[in-house]
Scaffold this active site. Sequence first.
Site, short mmCIF file in Angstrom:
data_model
loop_
_atom_site.label_atom_id
_atom_site.label_comp_id
_atom_site.label_asym_id
_atom_site.label_seq_id
_atom_site.Cartn_x
_atom_site.Cartn_y
_atom_site.Cartn_z
N ARG A 180 4.07 24.32 35.93
CA ARG A 180 4.56 25.69 35.94
C ARG A 180 5.08 26.08 34.56
NH1 ARG A 180 3.59 28.51 40.77
NH2 ARG A 180 5.04 29.98 39.86
N VAL A 181 4.85 27.32 34.22
CA VAL A 181 5.40 27.82 32.96
C VAL A 181 6.55 28.78 33.22
CG1 VAL A 181 3.27 27.50 31.65
CG2 VAL A 181 3.65 29.65 32.88
N ASP A 182 6.86 29.01 34.50
CA ASP A 182 7.99 29.89 34.82
C ASP A 182 9.16 29.03 35.30
OD1 ASP A 182 7.03 29.00 37.21
OD2 ASP A 182 6.51 30.97 38.00
N ASP A 183 10.15 29.65 35.89
CA ASP A 183 11.33 28.90 36.30
C ASP A 183 11.19 28.36 37.71
OD1 ASP A 183 12.63 29.19 33.87
OD2 ASP A 183 13.23 31.23 34.41
N VAL A 184 10.04 27.78 37.96
CA VAL A 184 9.82 27.14 39.26
C VAL A 184 9.62 25.67 38.96
CG1 VAL A 184 8.19 26.93 41.18
CG2 VAL A 184 8.81 29.19 40.33
#
Length: 690
Positions: A558-562
Site C-alpha cells: 500500500r502507498v496510502d495509510d492502510v
Amino acid sequence: DKLRHVDSMTTLPSRAGKIPKLNALILGEALASEEDHLIIPSQDFSEQAHVSSPAEYLEMYRRSIEDPAGFWSDFASQFYWKEKWGQTVYSENLDIRKGSINIEWFKGGITNICYNCLDANIAAGHGEKIAIYWEGNEPGVDATLTYKQLLQRVCQLANYLRDVGVKKGDAVLIYLPMLMELPIAMLACARIGAVHSVVFAGFSSESLAQRIIDCKPKIVITCNAVQRGSKTIYLKDIVDAAIAESVRNETAVDICLTYENVSALKKESTKWVEGRDTWWQDVIPKYSDTCDLEWVDAEDPLFLLYTSGSTGKPKGVLHTTGGYMVYTATTFKFAFDYKPSDVYWCTADCGWITGHSYVTYGPLLNGATVIVFEGAPNYPDPGRCWEIVDKYKVSIFYTAPTLVRSLMREGNEHVTRYSRKSLRVLGSVGEPINPSAWRWFFNLVGDSRCPISDTWWQTETGGFMITPLPGAWPQKPGSATFPFFGIQPVVVDEKGKEIEGECSGYLCVKSSWPGAFRTLYGDHERYETTYFSAFPGYYFSGDGCNRDKDGYIWLTGRVDDVINVSGHRIGTAEVESALVSHPQCAEAAVVGVEHEVKGQGIYAFVTLVEGVPYSDDLRKSLIMTVRKQIGAFAAPDKIHWAPGLPKTRSGKIMRRILRKIASKQLDELGDISTLADPGVVEELISLADS
Ligand code: WTA
C-alpha cells in the site's frame, strides 16, 4: 441444458484501449535468459488446463479488451436470467472530469445469485454432490451438506427472514464464525433480495456497533460462542454490547437470531433479551424447506462489506448482483483452473471479501465442493491444514502468505508427514508473497507439482484482477503476473501519467469490469474522491507496483495509510483514534513495519498526557484499548513512547520519518531540517527500546 441460454448477444463498439505489451509471450527469447527463475507448469498440467499457453491467454485477453460486451455476455449467458439484460451490456464513467462515476453491468437483466449457486446446479443433476464439507475446530467434529441439503437449509432461513419482515433491499447483519450457517445466511439473504453485511467475528463490539449504526439492519444473526484453537469467544455478549451501543445512537435492532453452536457452550448460560433474541434452532427448522425467489435486477445490491481506508471511518463497499456473479464465477474457474472433480479449500473467513467471493459465491456458482473450516490452522498442531487436505482430498488450496510463513517456522516435518498428493493448484492472497515463502509453498507443500495462483485484488474489485492462469504462465516467485480477462491495469507516476515498459509506480485500472464495486454505502462522494480523484481517468488501487521487462507485475504494498497485517486491512487512522481515546494518551501516530510472519506489524508512536509516566502497565492498557475498539487482530505490536512527534511547521506528522525510525533505517531519515522541532527525532531514536 440446465440453464436457459440467452438467445442473442448484444455488442457495443469496443472501448478505446490497447493490449498491454506482454513481452513474456516471446517466450523463447525474452525469458530464456531467466530460465532459472521461471517456474514453468508441467506439460501434463498445461494440456488439461482451461488456458494452456500464453498465446491462448492473449487471444482471450485481446477479445476481452476489444469487445468487453461480447466477451462478458458469453460468460453471463452461462447463468440463468429470468429476463435478459437490455441493449446496453455495460455503461461506465471512470473519469471524474467528465462527471459522476458510474458503473453498470447487465442492467435490466433479472436474476438471482442464490438460484444460480444452488437451484441451477441441482437442476443440472448435481443435487447429491457435496457442496460443503464443514470441519470443526476439534479434529473429528465435522459435517457435510449436499447441494440439495444446502438449498433446503437456505430456504428455511430465507422463509424465516421473510416472515419476520425482511424485504428486498433491507440490510441483514451477519456476525458468525466459520460455521455452515455463515454461507447459509448469506445465500438466504440473496434469495430474498436482502443485502447482507457480514462483519468478521473478530471485530470488537464497538466496531460492530459502528457498522450496525451505518447500515441499520433489520436483524442481526450470530451464535452464542465459538471455539477457535483453545480459546472460547462469546460472540453473543459482543453482539449484546454492540446493540446496546447502537441503541444509544438511536439505531434499534429488533431481532437477534442466535445459533446455538453446541460444541461451544450450553444454552442456559447465554444472556437473553426476551422479545428480541431468538434461538435459531427453535425457529428455523419449523419453516418450509422450499422458498420462492425474489428476482432482482443485475444492478440491485447484493452485499455491503466494510473495509478500512486511510481515514478513520470504515467504508461500506457495495457490490451489486449480476456483474459480481459473472465475475466471481469466471475468475474462480480460470485462476484455479477449476474442474468439477476438484475439492476446494480457501482458508479465508467469510467475514472478509475473500470469503465472500471465493468461499461462497465463486465456488458455488461453479458447483464446486468447498471446505468450510471453523478452527485455527495451527490447532491442535501445525500439521492441521495438511491433515484436512488429506482427509478431504483437497485439490485446490488457497491461503494467505502470513499462514505460509507461520507454518514455515514450525518445521517441515508437520508438512511431510501428510501425503498432500490430492493437491493440484495452490493460491495466495492478501499481501505480496515473498519469494522464499513462495518457494517453500511450491516446493514443500505442493511437491514442486502445483502452480501457485498469486491473486492480487481487493474488497473493492470483487474478484481477481492480476493473477496467473496456472496452466498458461511461466511463474516468477513473488509476481502476481498478468491481468485477468477484461482488466486493464496501468502504472502511473505521481502526476498520473501512464508509464510504459519496465517501471515502478502506482497501480491503477482503466475502464470497468463486471465485479467492480459500485459505490460506498451512503457516500458516493467519498467513493469518487477516494478512488477516482487521485489520478483522474482511472480507478486508483492504493497499491504500488513494479513491472519488469517481461511485463510481469510485482505488487509492492500500500502507498496510502492502510497497513496489511496478516492479510487484514487496517487503517492507521483507525488505530490512532482508538489509542487517543485512552485517557492518558495525548497523541498517536501509527505506521506499518515489516514483520516476519504477519507481513506488516503495527507500530505505534504514543505521546502521553503531560506528567503521565511511562510504564509497562500503561503499554498493556493502550493495547487493550485497541483490542476493545477494533479487535484483537489490530493490536499494536509495538508502542514506542514519543515525547514529541516529528511535525512540519504546519503541524503535519511526517510519517516518512516515523517509518524509518520504526524500521531502524536511521541512515535513511532524509532531510529533517524542515521539521518544526528537529530535536524530536533524536529523542525518539533514544527511546526506541525503552
Ligand atoms: C493487498 C483482499 C500483493 C493489496 C483480497 C490490496 C495483495 C489489499 C495481494 C486489499 C496479492 C491483496 N499481492 N498484495 N496477491 N492481494 N493484496 O481489500 O495491498 O482485504 O490493496 O482484499 O491487499 O485487501 P482486501
